[in-house]
Design a protein around this motif. Structure first.
Motif, mmCIF file in Angstrom:
data_model
loop_
_atom_site.group_PDB
_atom_site.id
_atom_site.type_symbol
_atom_site.label_atom_id
_atom_site.label_comp_id
_atom_site.label_asym_id
_atom_site.label_seq_id
_atom_site.Cartn_x
_atom_site.Cartn_y
_atom_site.Cartn_z
ATOM 1 N N MET A 11 5.222 -10.396 -9.732
ATOM 2 C CA MET A 11 4.840 -9.217 -8.963
ATOM 3 C C MET A 11 4.917 -7.961 -9.826
ATOM 4 N N ALA A 12 5.965 -7.894 -10.667
ATOM 5 C CA ALA A 12 6.155 -6.729 -11.526
ATOM 6 C C ALA A 12 4.978 -6.554 -12.477
ATOM 7 N N VAL A 13 4.428 -7.659 -12.980
ATOM 8 C CA VAL A 13 3.288 -7.585 -13.899
ATOM 9 C C VAL A 13 2.008 -7.241 -13.149
ATOM 10 N N GLU A 14 1.795 -7.896 -12.015
ATOM 11 C CA GLU A 14 0.573 -7.651 -11.250
ATOM 12 C C GLU A 14 0.498 -6.235 -10.700
ATOM 13 N N TRP A 15 1.634 -5.697 -10.279
ATOM 14 C CA TRP A 15 1.616 -4.413 -9.571
ATOM 15 C C TRP A 15 1.951 -3.218 -10.457
ATOM 16 N N ALA A 16 2.217 -3.460 -11.735
ATOM 17 C CA ALA A 16 2.440 -2.351 -12.656
ATOM 18 C C ALA A 16 1.094 -1.649 -12.908
ATOM 19 N N PRO A 17 1.101 -0.356 -13.187
ATOM 20 C CA PRO A 17 2.285 0.509 -13.317
ATOM 21 C C PRO A 17 2.688 1.210 -12.024
ATOM 22 N N GLU A 18 1.983 0.926 -10.916
ATOM 23 C CA GLU A 18 2.252 1.694 -9.695
ATOM 24 C C GLU A 18 3.577 1.329 -9.021
ATOM 25 N N TYR A 52 11.830 2.890 -16.462
ATOM 26 C CA TYR A 52 11.176 1.984 -17.409
ATOM 27 C C TYR A 52 11.683 0.548 -17.245
ATOM 28 N N VAL A 53 12.296 0.264 -16.113
ATOM 29 C CA VAL A 53 12.833 -1.075 -15.857
ATOM 30 C C VAL A 53 12.001 -1.745 -14.768
ATOM 31 N N THR A 54 11.303 -2.801 -15.111
ATOM 32 C CA THR A 54 10.579 -3.601 -14.126
ATOM 33 C C THR A 54 10.491 -5.027 -14.634
ATOM 34 N N GLY A 55 10.450 -5.965 -13.702
ATOM 35 C CA GLY A 55 10.465 -7.378 -14.069
ATOM 36 C C GLY A 55 11.806 -7.846 -14.593
ATOM 37 N N ALA A 56 12.859 -7.093 -14.302
ATOM 38 C CA ALA A 56 14.192 -7.400 -14.829
ATOM 39 C C ALA A 56 15.055 -8.102 -13.785
ATOM 40 N N SER A 57 16.028 -8.853 -14.272
ATOM 41 C CA SER A 57 17.036 -9.490 -13.417
ATOM 42 C C SER A 57 18.397 -8.970 -13.851
ATOM 43 N N LEU A 58 19.020 -8.174 -12.997
ATOM 44 C CA LEU A 58 20.312 -7.562 -13.317
ATOM 45 C C LEU A 58 21.425 -8.389 -12.688
ATOM 46 N N LEU A 59 22.313 -8.916 -13.534
ATOM 47 C CA LEU A 59 23.405 -9.764 -13.055
ATOM 48 C C LEU A 59 24.531 -8.912 -12.489
ATOM 49 N N VAL A 60 24.869 -9.158 -11.227
ATOM 50 C CA VAL A 60 25.988 -8.466 -10.571
ATOM 51 C C VAL A 60 26.931 -9.557 -10.087
ATOM 52 N N ASP A 77 0.829 -1.219 0.000
ATOM 53 C CA ASP A 77 0.000 0.000 0.000
ATOM 54 C C ASP A 77 0.857 1.259 0.000
ATOM 55 N N HIS A 78 1.918 1.256 0.810
ATOM 56 C CA HIS A 78 2.840 2.395 0.818
ATOM 57 C C HIS A 78 3.451 2.603 -0.567
ATOM 58 N N LEU A 79 3.957 1.530 -1.135
ATOM 59 C CA LEU A 79 4.662 1.624 -2.416
ATOM 60 C C LEU A 79 3.719 2.021 -3.551
ATOM 61 N N ARG A 80 2.492 1.539 -3.497
ATOM 62 C CA ARG A 80 1.516 1.903 -4.536
ATOM 63 C C ARG A 80 1.232 3.401 -4.502
ATOM 64 N N ARG A 81 1.065 3.944 -3.299
ATOM 65 C CA ARG A 81 0.803 5.379 -3.187
ATOM 66 C C ARG A 81 1.982 6.213 -3.662
ATOM 67 N N ALA A 82 3.195 5.714 -3.391
ATOM 68 C CA ALA A 82 4.405 6.473 -3.732
ATOM 69 C C ALA A 82 4.887 6.204 -5.148
ATOM 70 N N HIS A 83 4.230 5.266 -5.862
ATOM 71 C CA HIS A 83 4.762 4.787 -7.151
ATOM 72 C C HIS A 83 6.236 4.392 -6.960
ATOM 73 N N GLY A 84 6.431 3.553 -5.957
ATOM 74 C CA GLY A 84 7.775 3.171 -5.562
ATOM 75 C C GLY A 84 8.278 1.912 -6.232
ATOM 76 N N SER A 85 9.294 1.308 -5.614
ATOM 77 C CA SER A 85 9.902 0.127 -6.227
ATOM 78 C C SER A 85 10.392 -0.857 -5.182
ATOM 79 N N ILE A 86 10.501 -2.102 -5.618
ATOM 80 C CA ILE A 86 11.048 -3.179 -4.796
ATOM 81 C C ILE A 86 12.287 -3.710 -5.493
ATOM 82 N N VAL A 87 13.340 -3.922 -4.718
ATOM 83 C CA VAL A 87 14.555 -4.561 -5.224
ATOM 84 C C VAL A 87 14.741 -5.860 -4.444
ATOM 85 N N MET A 88 14.623 -6.980 -5.148
ATOM 86 C CA MET A 88 14.898 -8.286 -4.544
ATOM 87 C C MET A 88 16.386 -8.578 -4.686
ATOM 88 N N ILE A 89 16.988 -9.114 -3.632
ATOM 89 C CA ILE A 89 18.388 -9.531 -3.722
ATOM 90 C C ILE A 89 18.417 -11.035 -3.970
#
Length: 246
Positions: free
Chosen positions: A154-161, A219-227, A113-125
């Motif tokens: 999650m990226a698909v379900e919760w887009a675009p917020e 414009y990056v969501t649902g991505a897996s960035l290799l580090v 709910d917080h992230l939806r209101r803020a149009h925020g983001s989640i970073v999974m490690i």
């Protein structure tokens, strides 16, 4: 890639990779709250510590309900000891999956709910263990594979917020590296298996997390960035050329 004025929560943010991420977010201008079961031995400067067991659904819900605002969630808490599958009971492996897969789901739902209101983001490690065999940490690898899939869904379900991405992390030099790789000579030998010739530093992961949380990745969501420094050199290459070196 500035995060001025944004509020970020980093789970497991008191040491190692989590502390590196927290420091990077502070440098980028964010207000950072770090969570862990126990307080840090060395506090991360300019962060607020809140004790929290991310496996405790009730405590997680209470924590996020008390936040006035949230722009970025970093699901970093996790890990696993070396434990061959047949040398431990199922309940121990279940606890690894709980910490590395179910807890990030619990935390993300509580923060939604917080992230939806803020149009925020989640970073999974995430981890390279989720995309290759992981003998000795099989339950951990399976959980990280599930985490990557969870993030994509999650990226698909919760887009675009809400944007949701995963950092797929390789070997990192932390204060606990010796428990995984051995002493300095062993760490140096392991580092030479990485194409870039070194283990990652927590700051490397932190910089990538800042990017994914910032407007530079709008414009990056649902991505897996290799580090992972280029990953691992295929073993068959060394085996196939070994006779030429004799």
């Amino acid at each position: 890639m500035e995060l001025d004025g944004k509020v970020a929560v980093v789970t497991g943010g008191t040491r190692g990779v989590g502390a590196g991420i927290a420091r990077a977010f502070v440098r980028a201008g964010a207000e950072v709250v770090v969570c862990a079961r126990r307080p840090p031995d060395v506090p991360v400067p300019k962060t607020e510590f809140v004790p929290l067991d991310v496996r405790d659904t009730e405590a997680v819900g209470h924590f996020f309900a008390g936040l006035p605002r949230l722009d970025v969630l970093v699901n970093n808490a996790g890990g696993a000891p070396y434990r061959p599958l047949a040398q431990a009971g199922a309940e121990r492996h279940v606890r690894v999956v709980e910490l590395n897969l179910l807890a990030p789901l619990t935390v993300s739902l509580a923060a939604y709910d917080h992230l939806r209101r803020a149009h925020g983001s989640i970073v999974m490690i995430g981890s390279v263990s989720g995309s290759r065999p992981s003998p000795g940490t099989a339950a951990y690898g399976a959980a990280k594979a599930g985490l990557d899939h969870l993030a994509r869904s999650m990226a698909v379900e919760w887009a675009p917020e809400v944007r949701v991405n995963t950092l797929v992390v390789g070997m990192v030099r932390t204060e606990l590296s010796h428990l995984h790789y051995g002493g300095p000579d062993a760490v140096a030998a392991v580092a030479q298996t990485v194409p870039l010739g070194r283990l990652a530093e927590p700051s490397d992961v932190g910089a990538a997390a800042v990017f994914l949380a910032s407007d530079a990745a709008a414009y990056v969501t649902g991505a897996s960035l290799l580090v992972h420094g280029g990953g691992e050199r295929p073993a068959f290459l060394d085996a196939a050329t070994a006779h030429k070196e004799k």
